[in-house]
Design a protein around this motif. Structure first.
Motif, PDB file in Angstrom:
ATOM      1  N   ASN A 149      -8.175 -50.374 -45.069  1.00 21.53           N
ATOM      2  CA  ASN A 149      -8.578 -51.896 -45.764  1.00 21.53           C
ATOM      3  C   ASN A 149      -7.301 -52.009 -46.827  1.00 21.53           C
ATOM      4  O   ASN A 149      -6.753 -53.267 -47.035  1.00 21.53           O
ATOM      5  CB  ASN A 149      -9.975 -51.902 -46.323  1.00 21.53           C
ATOM      6  N   PHE A 150      -7.011 -50.957 -47.425  1.00 20.25           N
ATOM      7  CA  PHE A 150      -5.851 -51.402 -48.514  1.00 20.25           C
ATOM      8  C   PHE A 150      -4.627 -51.716 -47.621  1.00 20.25           C
ATOM      9  O   PHE A 150      -4.082 -52.442 -47.981  1.00 20.25           O
ATOM     10  CB  PHE A 150      -5.725 -50.029 -49.294  1.00 20.25           C
ATOM     11  N   ILE A 151      -4.075 -51.100 -46.832  1.00 22.91           N
ATOM     12  CA  ILE A 151      -3.177 -51.214 -46.081  1.00 22.91           C
ATOM     13  C   ILE A 151      -2.980 -52.572 -45.463  1.00 22.91           C
ATOM     14  O   ILE A 151      -2.050 -53.213 -45.529  1.00 22.91           O
ATOM     15  CB  ILE A 151      -2.993 -50.139 -44.863  1.00 22.91           C
ATOM     16  N   GLU A 152      -4.135 -52.845 -44.819  1.00 21.32           N
ATOM     17  CA  GLU A 152      -4.251 -54.127 -44.085  1.00 21.32           C
ATOM     18  C   GLU A 152      -4.644 -55.430 -45.233  1.00 21.32           C
ATOM     19  O   GLU A 152      -3.902 -56.437 -44.593  1.00 21.32           O
ATOM     20  CB  GLU A 152      -5.508 -54.176 -43.184  1.00 21.32           C
ATOM     21  N   THR A 153      -4.688 -55.129 -46.104  1.00 16.41           N
ATOM     22  CA  THR A 153      -4.726 -56.255 -47.249  1.00 16.41           C
ATOM     23  C   THR A 153      -3.729 -56.304 -48.145  1.00 16.41           C
ATOM     24  O   THR A 153      -3.191 -57.396 -48.812  1.00 16.41           O
ATOM     25  CB  THR A 153      -6.118 -56.150 -47.904  1.00 16.41           C
ATOM     26  N   LYS A 154      -2.898 -55.230 -48.488  1.00 13.14           N
ATOM     27  CA  LYS A 154      -1.758 -55.183 -49.569  1.00 13.14           C
ATOM     28  C   LYS A 154      -0.453 -55.144 -48.932  1.00 13.14           C
ATOM     29  O   LYS A 154       0.575 -55.397 -49.792  1.00 13.14           O
ATOM     30  CB  LYS A 154      -2.268 -54.006 -50.280  1.00 13.14           C
ATOM     31  N   VAL A 155      -0.391 -54.597 -47.470  1.00 11.91           N
ATOM     32  CA  VAL A 155       0.999 -54.083 -47.136  1.00 11.91           C
ATOM     33  C   VAL A 155       1.367 -55.606 -46.310  1.00 11.91           C
ATOM     34  O   VAL A 155       0.633 -55.933 -45.115  1.00 11.91           O
ATOM     35  CB  VAL A 155       1.064 -52.924 -46.482  1.00 11.91           C
ATOM     36  N   GLN A 156       2.451 -56.188 -46.501  1.00 12.43           N
ATOM     37  CA  GLN A 156       2.990 -57.176 -45.791  1.00 12.43           C
ATOM     38  C   GLN A 156       3.475 -56.942 -44.656  1.00 12.43           C
ATOM     39  O   GLN A 156       4.142 -55.736 -44.476  1.00 12.43           O
ATOM     40  CB  GLN A 156       3.713 -58.051 -46.705  1.00 12.43           C
TER      41      GLN A 156
END
Length: 59
Positions: A49-56
């Motif tokens: 979730n962190f990757i998919e919401t924070k990494v462009q």
């Protein structure tokens, strides 16, 4: 900035096999490749979730 990081910083970065012998099917969509990599490295739902919401995404 990463150009001045010492060598030890990079020792935890996995080397990927991009050949036909890879355990990842690189011919898939980026989303599907991401899913394969999440599974390969045992990422938790919170990490995903962190990757998919924070990494462009890179286009």
């Amino acid at each position: 900035m990463t150009q001045d990081n010492p060598k030890g910083v990079w020792q935890e970065v996995p080397i990927q096999d991009f050949t036909q012998n890879s355990d990842i099917d690189w011919s898939q969509s980026i989303h599907d490749i991401d899913q394969q990599l999440y599974k390969k490295y045992g990422l938790t739902d919170d990490e995903i979730n962190f990757i998919e919401t924070k990494v462009q995404a890179m286009d």
